[in-house]
Design a protein around this motif. Sequence first.
Motif, short mmCIF file in Angstrom:
data_model
loop_
_atom_site.label_atom_id
_atom_site.label_comp_id
_atom_site.label_asym_id
_atom_site.label_seq_id
_atom_site.Cartn_x
_atom_site.Cartn_y
_atom_site.Cartn_z
N ASP A 40 0.86 -1.18 0.00
CA ASP A 40 0.00 0.00 0.00
C ASP A 40 0.90 1.24 0.00
OD1 ASP A 40 0.78 0.59 2.66
OD2 ASP A 40 -0.99 -0.34 3.52
N SER A 81 1.51 3.58 2.21
CA SER A 81 2.35 3.79 3.39
C SER A 81 3.53 2.83 3.40
CB SER A 81 1.53 3.67 4.68
OG SER A 81 1.10 2.34 4.87
N GLN A 82 3.34 1.61 2.88
CA GLN A 82 4.45 0.66 2.81
C GLN A 82 5.48 1.09 1.76
OE1 GLN A 82 1.86 -2.76 2.21
NE2 GLN A 82 2.74 -3.71 4.03
N GLY A 121 3.55 -2.85 7.61
CA GLY A 121 2.15 -2.49 7.61
C GLY A 121 1.70 -1.68 8.79
N GLY A 146 -0.07 1.88 8.15
CA GLY A 146 -1.11 1.65 7.14
C GLY A 146 -2.29 0.87 7.70
N GLU A 147 -2.00 -0.18 8.48
CA GLU A 147 -3.07 -0.99 9.08
C GLU A 147 -3.88 -0.16 10.07
OE1 GLU A 147 -1.47 -4.56 10.75
OE2 GLU A 147 -0.65 -5.24 8.83
#
Length: 201
Positions: free
Chosen positions: A32, A34-35, A60, A63-64
């Motif tokens: 994603d 952010s990753q 993650g 993001g998570e």
Amino acid sequence: AARVMQACIEAGARRAQPGEFTLRAFLNGRLDLSQAEALGSLLRARTPAAADSALAGLKGGLGEVVVQLRRTTLTLIAEIEARIDFEEDLPDMDAQRMQAQVEELQKGIESALRTARQGSLLRQGLTAAIVGRPNVGKSSLLNVWSRTDRAIVTEIAGTTRDVLEAGLVVGGVPVTLLDTAGIRESRDVVERMGVQRSRDA
């Protein structure tokens, strides 16, 4: 290896552009946003703490958290909209439960923002200017803190004219120290320029 690479290029292959594999992973849903940003931060990390923070993001971490906060927010909005549109068809709203959920959401957002600010600090670091009158030890302080002999130190006031930089790490945070000219009135054109740079720093 060089011959194999050359043969591949002659056959029509090309070298990957910087960041190309990360871009492909992002476009194909393997990472994603952010990753992908965390991977860039990992590659540019200047301290072990910055690398650790980037690795957590790559796994993650933030993001998570953002995905979960978004899901909770959408659930709350959906319930509020349903109550506005179909109030008579639904059981009474539990205002205390709703307030507790909003407060918990707010805490989660504040925590995520703190984590993001900390990550930004570890990535970008701090810049601190050592400013003061001439001959009070600014250059000596820069040399001691950075464990270098970067700045010339003499008994003559006005030795430092340009802004000098030295990098160090404090508590895992990269810090750029700026040694500046002593601030005073001077007839010397070059020293006046140095004083102006001190004020600008």
